[in-house]
Every structure is written in C-alpha cells, then in structure tokens.
Design a protein around this motif. Structure first.
Motif, PDB file in Angstrom:
ATOM      1  N   GLU A  27       0.811  -1.215   0.000  1.00 20.84           N
ATOM      2  CA  GLU A  27       0.000   0.000   0.000  1.00 20.84           C
ATOM      3  C   GLU A  27       0.851   1.276   0.000  1.00 20.84           C
ATOM      4  O   GLU A  27       0.404   2.340   0.427  1.00 20.84           O
ATOM      5  CB  GLU A  27      -0.969   0.010   1.175  1.00 20.84           C
ATOM      6  N   GLN A  30      -0.643   4.344  -1.718  1.00 20.07           N
ATOM      7  CA  GLN A  30      -1.667   5.023  -0.920  1.00 20.07           C
ATOM      8  C   GLN A  30      -1.050   5.809   0.235  1.00 20.07           C
ATOM      9  O   GLN A  30      -1.496   6.916   0.568  1.00 20.07           O
ATOM     10  CB  GLN A  30      -2.679   4.011  -0.373  1.00 20.07           C
ATOM     11  N   VAL A  31      -0.012   5.250   0.856  1.00 24.96           N
ATOM     12  CA  VAL A  31       0.678   5.936   1.955  1.00 24.96           C
ATOM     13  C   VAL A  31       1.283   7.246   1.467  1.00 24.96           C
ATOM     14  O   VAL A  31       1.163   8.294   2.114  1.00 24.96           O
ATOM     15  CB  VAL A  31       1.759   5.011   2.558  1.00 24.96           C
ATOM     16  N   ALA A  33       0.372   8.923  -1.212  1.00 29.65           N
ATOM     17  CA  ALA A  33      -0.722   9.818  -1.599  1.00 29.65           C
ATOM     18  C   ALA A  33      -1.300  10.525  -0.379  1.00 29.65           C
ATOM     19  O   ALA A  33      -1.595  11.735  -0.423  1.00 29.65           O
ATOM     20  CB  ALA A  33      -1.807   9.043  -2.334  1.00 29.65           C
ATOM     21  N   ARG A  34      -1.462   9.799   0.741  1.00 27.47           N
ATOM     22  CA  ARG A  34      -1.971  10.425   1.962  1.00 27.47           C
ATOM     23  C   ARG A  34      -0.986  11.452   2.498  1.00 27.47           C
ATOM     24  O   ARG A  34      -1.382  12.516   3.011  1.00 27.47           O
ATOM     25  CB  ARG A  34      -2.273   9.368   3.022  1.00 27.47           C
ATOM     26  N   ASN A  36       1.129  13.254   0.665  1.00 33.98           N
ATOM     27  CA  ASN A  36       1.012  14.424  -0.201  1.00 33.98           C
ATOM     28  C   ASN A  36      -0.224  15.247   0.135  1.00 33.98           C
ATOM     29  O   ASN A  36      -0.178  16.478   0.173  1.00 33.98           O
ATOM     30  CB  ASN A  36       0.974  14.001  -1.660  1.00 33.98           C
ATOM     31  N   ALA A  37      -1.349  14.565   0.397  1.00 33.27           N
ATOM     32  CA  ALA A  37      -2.587  15.267   0.734  1.00 33.27           C
ATOM     33  C   ALA A  37      -2.455  16.046   2.039  1.00 33.27           C
ATOM     34  O   ALA A  37      -3.105  17.080   2.220  1.00 33.27           O
ATOM     35  CB  ALA A  37      -3.740  14.277   0.819  1.00 33.27           C
ATOM     36  N   ALA A  38      -1.608  15.560   2.945  1.00 32.81           N
ATOM     37  CA  ALA A  38      -1.379  16.241   4.225  1.00 32.81           C
ATOM     38  C   ALA A  38      -0.344  17.349   4.119  1.00 32.81           C
ATOM     39  O   ALA A  38      -0.064  18.026   5.116  1.00 32.81           O
ATOM     40  CB  ALA A  38      -0.944  15.224   5.282  1.00 32.81           C
ATOM     41  N   HIS A 223      -3.117   8.744  16.743  1.00 28.70           N
ATOM     42  CA  HIS A 223      -2.806   7.438  16.142  1.00 28.70           C
ATOM     43  C   HIS A 223      -1.841   6.620  16.992  1.00 28.70           C
ATOM     44  O   HIS A 223      -1.403   5.561  16.549  1.00 28.70           O
ATOM     45  CB  HIS A 223      -2.198   7.639  14.756  1.00 28.70           C
ATOM     46  N   GLU A 229       2.878   6.803   9.753  1.00 31.36           N
ATOM     47  CA  GLU A 229       3.155   6.975   8.335  1.00 31.36           C
ATOM     48  C   GLU A 229       3.494   8.434   8.066  1.00 31.36           C
ATOM     49  O   GLU A 229       3.204   9.313   8.889  1.00 31.36           O
ATOM     50  CB  GLU A 229       1.987   6.504   7.485  1.00 31.36           C
ATOM     51  N   ALA A 231       2.371  10.946   6.486  1.00 30.69           N
ATOM     52  CA  ALA A 231       1.346  11.984   6.604  1.00 30.69           C
ATOM     53  C   ALA A 231       1.284  12.559   8.010  1.00 30.69           C
ATOM     54  O   ALA A 231       0.970  13.746   8.196  1.00 30.69           O
ATOM     55  CB  ALA A 231      -0.023  11.419   6.213  1.00 30.69           C
ATOM     56  N   TYR A 232       1.615  11.741   9.014  1.00 27.98           N
ATOM     57  CA  TYR A 232       1.453  12.179  10.391  1.00 27.98           C
ATOM     58  C   TYR A 232       2.549  13.140  10.845  1.00 27.98           C
ATOM     59  O   TYR A 232       2.479  13.689  11.953  1.00 27.98           O
ATOM     60  CB  TYR A 232       1.388  10.977  11.336  1.00 27.98           C
TER      61      TYR A 232
END
Length: 277
Positions: A27, A30-31, A33-34, A36-38, A223, A229, A231-232
């Motif tokens: 994944e 997806q990790v 991508a998350r 980048n979104a953050a 979390h 990950e 994003a955090y």
C-alpha cells in the motif's frame, strides 16, 4: 482535483521514515498519496542495513518526492558486516542519495556491541566528511559517548549532522547545537509525558529544527499505538508550532528552509510529490 491555495496545507518534509519496512507492503502508493494530501511533499527513506540498499534505492527511483539515505543502524552492527567508507561514498553518487546513516549508538537495547557501534559510527562520520552529505544519528542511552565521538570527529574535519528522533538529554542537545547540528522532532515530542523533550526543543534555535515520523514507529496522537506513516509528520509539526509559539505555516516554512540547508542535495534535486487531493 488539487486543493485551492487557501486550503492547501503547508508543505512539510518527513526527514526520516522507513518506507521499505514490511509495515507498508502493498500500500505504499496510498501511503505516499496520503502524505502528499497532508502537505508532506518530500520524504527521506532510511536504509538501516546496507544489504537492503537496492530496495530502498528502488523506492526513491520509483516515487516522486522520495529520497533516501543508507547506513548501518547501531542495533544491527553486531549482525551485519562493518560498513566501509568507500562503500558509503560509492552509494552517495546516486542523485537521490542524500544522507549517511542512520548510524549512532544505542546502549538501551544493544549495549553488548558498544565497541563495534563506536567503530561503525566513526566510519560513518568519515563518509559524511568525505561526501559532504549530512550524517543521520540515532542516539539512545549513550549521551556521553555520543557527545565525545561527534566532537572528536569535528576536530578532524567538518561535517553536517542531524540528531534524528531526538529524545536524549539537554546536555547532548546543547552539544549538538554547539557543533552546528540539527535536532529532529518526531512523534515522541507529541506524547503527553514528553514535556522534557518539548522543553529541550523550545530552547533550541528554530533554524536547527526538522520534523520526521520515523514511521512505521512512534505515531503521534490520535494514532499512537498504531502504525505511523509520513502523513502524520503534519501532526508533529502542529505540536512543534505550539512549542515555538508560531502559526503552523510559519513553523512548517522554517523547517522546510532548515531541511533545504542541511539536505542541500535533495533541495538542489528539486523534486517534490504532488499535492493533489
């Protein structure tokens, strides 16, 4: 659709993560991508055993905004061949290889290999001196020896360094600052019982602070206890902003400038991940 400039999160660099660890298997897209979104547009994935360098290199080559570093983790020294300076120097020629390590001393879990760890640390320091890339240090329950070896190395030749996931004592923090080094803030600094760590960061110059996750470890609240990950790192940056009494955007901008100064090779490369939602 990309977020508007008004809603786009401030850009952050996760200066230390382990994207090759099995926790992320299957994944990773997806990790990232998350992340980048953050707002996390760059990540430095750390190889802790040199035999795994090809895998970590491949991740950096495959994913935009992912850079890498390699070395022998102090907890692995007893089980791995001793790193060679020429080996680390050869790896440094890759365009996305941006740091030496992580290396260091860990007497909490691996005190029995202390002498081998010291030898390994000195070899990594020499590689950092020769390449001009920053040294990435892991330090746990070894403050006195760590200060001595880092100071000894600086007397031989200058080098740059970040004390990753800093959670040692105030004396080592000040020694690192006096040597011109950087302190990296991880999820540890967000834990309720980590006020002493936050106080150490608060006394440090803002221009010497980085943020990281050390993921998959040390997830910040909410979390904590689950997989961390990249994003955090945005959550750690939020606490860092509070520690320094700054708006998040200002703290993030300061840590970005600090990363660019220390990891100049990554900054010169220019590659960042997408901030698309």
């Amino acid at each position: 659709m990309s977020p508007s400039p008004e809603t786009r999160p401030p850009e952050i660099t996760d200066s230390h993560c382990h994207l090759d660890f099995p926790d992320f298997a299957g994944e990773l897209d997806q990790v990232i991508a998350r992340a980048n979104a953050a707002g996390v547009t760059r990540m430095v994935s750390i190889c802790t055993r040199l035999r795994n360098e090809p895998e970590v290199r491949a991740l950096a080559e495959t994913h935009r905004g992912v850079f890498y570093a390699a070395g022998t983790h102090p907890m692995s020294v007893a089980a791995e061949p001793m790193a060679r300076v020429e080996e680390l120097v050869a790896l440094s020629t890759h365009p996305k290889f941006v740091g030496i390590g992580e290396t260091g001393l860990d007497y909490h879990y691996s005190a029995e290999s202390a002498e081998a760890q010291k030898t390994s640390l000195r070899l990594h320091i020499e590689a950092a001196q020769e390449t001009g890339l920053p040294l990435i240090i892991h330090a746990r329950d070894a403050d006195e020896d760590m200060e001595a070896i880092l100071t000894e190395g600086m007397k031989i030749a200058p080098y740059a360094c970040v004390m990753h996931c800093f959670s040692s004592g105030p004396r080592l923090a000040q020694a690192a600052i006096d040597l011109g080094f950087y302190l990296s803030m991880s999820g540890i600094a967000t834990f309720p019982k980590s006020q002493e760590v936050r106080d150490i960061f608060a006394r440090a110059p803002l221009e010497r602070i980085l943020v990281e996750t050390d993921s998959p470890y040390l997830a910040p609240p909410p979390h904590r206890g689950r997989r961390n990950e990249p994003a955090y790192s945005a959550l750690t940056a939020k606490v860092g902003a509070e520690v320094f009494g700054l708006p998040l955007a200002d703290f993030a901008a300061a840590t970005q400038a600090n990363f660019d100064r220390l990891f100049a090779k990554a900054a010169a490369h220019g590659e960042r991940g997408s901030l698309s939602a």
